[in-house]
Each structure stands twice: as C-alpha cells, then as structure tokens.
Design a protein around this motif. Structure first.
Motif, PDB file in Angstrom:
ATOM      1  N   LEU A 235      -4.363   7.288   9.248  1.00  0.00           N
ATOM      2  CA  LEU A 235      -3.350   6.755  10.155  1.00  0.00           C
ATOM      3  C   LEU A 235      -2.326   5.906   9.402  1.00  0.00           C
ATOM      4  CD1 LEU A 235      -2.352   6.543  13.041  1.00  0.00           C
ATOM      5  CD2 LEU A 235      -3.855   4.581  13.371  1.00  0.00           C
ATOM      6  N   ASN A 236      -2.784   5.102   8.464  1.00  0.00           N
ATOM      7  CA  ASN A 236      -1.852   4.291   7.664  1.00  0.00           C
ATOM      8  C   ASN A 236      -0.854   5.169   6.930  1.00  0.00           C
ATOM      9  OD1 ASN A 236      -3.128   1.990   8.489  1.00  0.00           O
ATOM     10  ND2 ASN A 236      -3.906   1.393   6.484  1.00  0.00           N
ATOM     11  N   LEU A 237      -1.341   6.261   6.356  1.00  0.00           N
ATOM     12  CA  LEU A 237      -0.449   7.156   5.612  1.00  0.00           C
ATOM     13  C   LEU A 237       0.526   7.864   6.551  1.00  0.00           C
ATOM     14  CD1 LEU A 237      -2.985   8.670   3.041  1.00  0.00           C
ATOM     15  CD2 LEU A 237      -1.264   6.904   2.632  1.00  0.00           C
ATOM     16  N   LEU A 238       0.044   8.249   7.726  1.00  0.00           N
ATOM     17  CA  LEU A 238       0.947   8.885   8.698  1.00  0.00           C
ATOM     18  C   LEU A 238       2.011   7.908   9.164  1.00  0.00           C
ATOM     19  CD1 LEU A 238      -1.643  10.920  10.793  1.00  0.00           C
ATOM     20  CD2 LEU A 238       0.145  11.860   9.313  1.00  0.00           C
ATOM     21  N   MET A 239       1.633   6.655   9.379  1.00  0.00           N
ATOM     22  CA  MET A 239       2.611   5.652   9.793  1.00  0.00           C
ATOM     23  C   MET A 239       3.644   5.419   8.696  1.00  0.00           C
ATOM     24  SD  MET A 239       1.832   4.903  12.871  1.00  0.00           S
ATOM     25  CE  MET A 239       2.848   3.464  13.139  1.00  0.00           C
ATOM     26  N   ASN A 240       3.201   5.415   7.441  1.00  0.00           N
ATOM     27  CA  ASN A 240       4.148   5.280   6.324  1.00  0.00           C
ATOM     28  C   ASN A 240       5.137   6.438   6.321  1.00  0.00           C
ATOM     29  OD1 ASN A 240       2.968   2.939   5.461  1.00  0.00           O
ATOM     30  ND2 ASN A 240       1.838   3.858   3.759  1.00  0.00           N
ATOM     31  N   ALA A 241       4.622   7.661   6.548  1.00  0.00           N
ATOM     32  CA  ALA A 241       5.487   8.839   6.575  1.00  0.00           C
ATOM     33  C   ALA A 241       6.500   8.731   7.720  1.00  0.00           C
ATOM     34  CB  ALA A 241       4.642  10.103   6.707  1.00  0.00           C
ATOM     35  N   MET A 242       6.059   8.246   8.876  1.00  0.00           N
ATOM     36  CA  MET A 242       6.960   8.123  10.014  1.00  0.00           C
ATOM     37  C   MET A 242       8.051   7.080   9.740  1.00  0.00           C
ATOM     38  SD  MET A 242       6.037   7.342  14.018  1.00  0.00           S
ATOM     39  CE  MET A 242       5.586   5.640  13.699  1.00  0.00           C
ATOM     40  N   GLU A 243       7.681   5.978   9.112  1.00  0.00           N
ATOM     41  CA  GLU A 243       8.664   4.944   8.795  1.00  0.00           C
ATOM     42  C   GLU A 243       9.690   5.430   7.781  1.00  0.00           C
ATOM     43  OE1 GLU A 243       6.395   1.608   7.542  1.00  0.00           O
ATOM     44  OE2 GLU A 243       5.676   1.128   9.553  1.00  0.00           O
TER      45      GLU A 243
END
Length: 537
Positions: free
Chosen positions: A431-439
C-alpha cells in the motif's frame, strides 16, 4: 698532551721490561668466523673507506704508503695502498684480525683510540727500534648516533717521505667518510619514508616543487586523478595547478604559504562519486625557503556513509518518539469518529458520501499505523500465505482512491506463490508503494502492477508513468524526513525497506525523470510452491 702521553707510555713499556729491540707478539686476534662476522658488520664502512682511500692513493702513485683500517677496539680489518710496504708491515706480524693495545708498546692506533683524536708518531716516537724508520698517522671515525669511535684510519710510511700534511689529509679523509656514512643513513631513512609515503595503497600522494611542478606521485593518486580507466592522466613534470580537482588547493599552499588540512573533495572515479580528504603541506629547507608541497588524498567514502547512517539513525529515533505521541493522540478520536459513522451507516439513509468518508478514515488509520510501526515496531507474525489474495485485498482498497484521482490500474497477475510472511506488514508495504505511485501522478496517469516469479521469489512490480526521480533523489530514497512530495514525510519508503528486511526480501527501484518509476519487491517463495490464476499449479 700527546707528547706527554707518549713519554709516559715509553716509561710504562720500560717498567714492563719490554725489549725495545724485539717486537712483541700480538696477544689477541680475530680469526676464522669471528673475523668474517666482524668484516660483515663493517662491510658498508669498509666500502666507503676503500672508495676514499683509492682516490687518495691515485693522487700519490708510487709513494710507499700503506693504509690500515681498524674497528673501534683496535682490530686490523683491512689494508690498502702500496703492495711492497704492506708486505713489509706484515713481516712485523701486523695482519688482518690482530689487535693493537698498550701491550704492543707505543703505537699510533692505540693512542688514537685512547685520546679520541688524530695522532702522529714518527721515528723515535715509537718505543721499538724496528719502527724507528716508520711514520704512523691515525685518525678516529666516530659513530654520529652514539658519539663513540667506530673505527680508525691509519697511514704507515717511511720517515723519509713523512710530512705533517699527511695528518691533515688523513683527517680530511675521515671527515669525508663520516659525511658519506651520514648521507647514506639519511638516504636510507628517506627511502623508508619514501616507501611508507609513496608506495602505500591506502593514500594518494603527490609531491610538487615550489613552482607547482609535479615531482612524484604514487599509483593510487594516478588512479584517482585519471580522467578514465586506462588513461595516463597527470604525470611528473606536469603542473599541479592544471589539475581541476586539487590544483586550487596546491596554489593556495604555494602562493599563500598556508597549509591545506582536511579539505573535503567529492570526485567522480570510474563513474562513481567518491569522497576524499586532502592535505597539502608545505616543506621548507633550512633557510626557510619553500622546497616541496606534499599532498595526500584519503578516501573517506565509507566514513561518510557511516556518518550518514548515524544521522539517519538519529532521525529514526526522533521519528519514533514523535510517532508514538502522534499515534496515541489521533487514534482514540479517530476510533470514535469511525464508530459513530458506522452506526449512522446502518440507517436507511446513510450520510452523503458515506463510502468516501469511510475510505478516507481508513487511510487515516493506515497512516497512524505507519507511525505506530515506526515508533514501536511490532514482532512479525509469520504464516504461510498466498501472495495474490494479499495483493488483491490491497488493490480493492486502493482502486477507489486511484479512480478518484484519474489513475488507471492495469493488472497482470501471472504467478501466485506461497510466501512466509506477516500478512499485515506485506499489505502495509504494498500500500505504501501504491500511494507513492499515486502521489507521482497528480494529474492522473497509469499504474501497472505485475505479479510473477523471479529467481524462486514472488515478484511484485509496481510501475507508474509519473514524474520520475533524479539520480540524487533516487540515491537518498528512504531517508527519514527527506521527500520530494509537498505533503510527504519520507517515512513510507523507509518502512517498506524495514518490512522487506524483516522478510529477507529484496527491493529494487528504477526511475527516470519524465518517464516514471518502477519498484520491484522480491519475497522468498515457501518450498517453491506456486499458483496460477488461483489454481494450484
């Protein structure tokens, strides 16, 4: 004083009953191995004396002069000079190894050793009449380190050619011998220093003269300063001022007469950034004139990395302390708000945007969880889990937020392996990596997610087509409180690394400005079991 000593030695010889018409035999002599060992000990000294003796004898060819060389105890070590007079001397019993002492009567060699000064005996100065036709001159050679007599050098000649100047010449020879031995010792010391300084593999060393011309440089500094592997780079005879990396520092020393100590330099060596400490020290001669500038480069890259690690550790400790406080302050009211909202959601007419509000509250709860994980790491609870169900759970949460931000999620779930993991921690990392990608996609875009197998590991690849990162930002990725996002804190990626370390996994990141970022997680498979499309393969 010498005359008084000679007269006293004459009286002592007579009192001993010594016959002036008969030369006594030598009582002590070095022979065999002892003589060989002593000659070995005096090898360098004999070599130097031989050089100056031969030069002197070449200036007086044909003169009946024999040169005797003894050790500091009076043992004769060698002869030089006219062959005929050497043979005459040997007929008197004087040969290599014999020792002159006071039992031999009045002689120049013993007097020289006793008085510690040059001595001349001529004709009747000798006690024995057999030596009345001989003139002897002896001078000491001192050991500079101990101040003791190391050796003596003596001339023996016929009284008919005796001259006071011979003693002066002999003293000049001994002075030359002492000076040569001193220079050799200094050269040996300099050679040792040279080897220690220039032949070391740990430091780069460069020596320049007062005009900035390179005099010496070792292999290590050639390697550091070479523009590329295999190229010649700077050479002795070149100007050190022309070296972009260290030239200005050497100019400061040469022109300003100021030592440069501990200057930090960042140099690119073989395509990699390395950190060095430069010292450039002026060396002056006895007159205070600048003679040399000695520069050394010490690689401190590892030390810098260690310092950076310590700084990050300090930040992490501070972050943990802050995290615990924030988590406790937020989690209680958050739980109450979430509970009340869930009660309201059971009504026939739930609040407007109920799902969105719950989603955002869930995200807030996850953020608080990050802080809790950072401030008080929990023991991982490992179980055998299939990877794709974990990934799909995370995607089901994430896709709603992604859609609201205009982001398209593309899945390619090729391989599903069994991994031994803490389910919640792996969900947190993904989830942290997906949130980074979204940002990284503020204006929308695409995130591609691939799950497959690589090297016996479950691989999860998350790629976005967003802003990408510079090489510097990529290098510092994961440092606490260092982020390129306006509202970021730099903790998310650090936590991902921490989780991957706990699971003995690997993390790889590739990024290019303007093209996006790709992150790969590799998690060890359990017993090599894998699933495809949810069916045991």
């Amino acid at each position: 004083m010498i005359e008084t000593t000679i007269a006293r030695m004459h009286r002592e010889s007579a009192l001993r009953g010594m016959d002036p018409d008969r030369l006594p035999a030598f009582r002590e002599a070095l022979t065999g191995k002892k003589l060989k060992d002593r000659l070995k000990e005096y090898e360098e000294l004999l070599e130097v004396i031989a050089f100056f003796s031969e030069r002197f004898l070449s200036l007086v060819p044909g003169d009946p002069i024999a040169i005797l060389i003894s050790d500091g105890e009076g043992h004769v070590l060698a002869f030089k000079g006219d062959g005929s007079i050497i043979e005459t001397v040997k007929t008197l019993g004087i040969a290599e190894g014999v020792r002159f002492d006071e039992e031999m009567g009045v002689n120049a060699l013993t007097l020289c050793l006793r008085l510690g000064q040059p001595v001349r005996l001529s004709g009747e100065d000798h006690y024995h009449r057999a030596l009345h036709r001989v003139a002897c001159y002896a001078a000491p050679i001192f050991d500079e380190r101990t101040g003791r007599i190391r050796s003596t050098l003596a001339f023996m000649t016929d009284v008919s050619v005796a001259h006071p100047h011979l003693l002066a010449l002999l003293c000049t020879m001994t002075d030359s011998v002492e000076r040569e031995l001193r220079l050799r010792r200094q050269n040996t010391q300099l050679q040792i220093l040279y080897q220690a300084l220039l032949e070391t593999k740990h430091y780069g060393v460069l020596v320049a003269d007062a005009a900035g011309v390179i005099v010496e440089m070792n292999a290590r500094i050639r390697e550091v300063l070479a523009p590329e592997a295999g190229s010649a780079g700077a050479q002795p005879g070149d100007s050190v001022f022309g070296l972009r990396e260290i030239g200005p520092r050497f100019r400061q020393v040469v022109e300003g007469r100021e030592a440069c100590v501990g200057a930090e330099l960042a140099l690119t060596v073989r395509g990699a950034l390395r950190h060095y400490l430069l010292d450039a020290i002026p060396i002056y001669d006895k007159g205070g004139v600048l003679a040399r500038v000695v520069g050394s480069l010490r690689d401190i890259t590892e030390m810098k990395s260690t310092e950076e690690l310590l700084r990050n550790t300090e930040k992490l400790v501070f972050a943990g302390q802050v995290a615990v406080g924030i988590a406790h302050e937020i989690r209680n009211p958050l739980t109450i708000v979430k509970g009340m909202l869930q009660l309201a959601g059971r009504d026939a007419h739930p609040p407007r945007h109920y799902e969105l509000i719950m989603s955002e509250l869930e995200r807030m709860n996850l953020i608080v969880g990050e802080f809790m994980l950072l401030g008080k790491p929990q023991a991982a609870r490992f179980r055998e889990e299939r990877c794709l169900p974990i990934l799909q759970e995370v995607l089901s949460i994430f896709e709603i937020q992604a859609a609201m931000n205009g982001i398209v999620i593309r899945r390619e779930l090729v391989r599903d392996m069994t991994i031994r993991c803490d389910r919640n921690q792996i969900k947190q990392a993904i989830l942290n990596l997906l949130m980074n990608a979204m940002e990284a996609l503020p204006a929308g875009g695409e995130i591609a997610i691939v799950a497959d197998e690589a090297d016996g590991c479950q691989r999860i690849r998350i790629a976005d087509d967003g802003e990408g990162m510079t090489a510097e930002a990529l290098q510092r990725l994961g440092e606490p409180f260092r982020t390129t996002r306006p509202n970021g804190n730099g903790l998310g990626f650090m936590i991902v690394r921490q989780i991957l370390d706990t699971h003995q996994g690997r993390l790889a990141v590739r990024s290019e400005v303007g093209k996006g970022t790709t992150v790969e997680l590799l998690l060890p498979g359990e017993d090599g079991r894998a699933y495809k499309d949810g069916i045991n393969a």
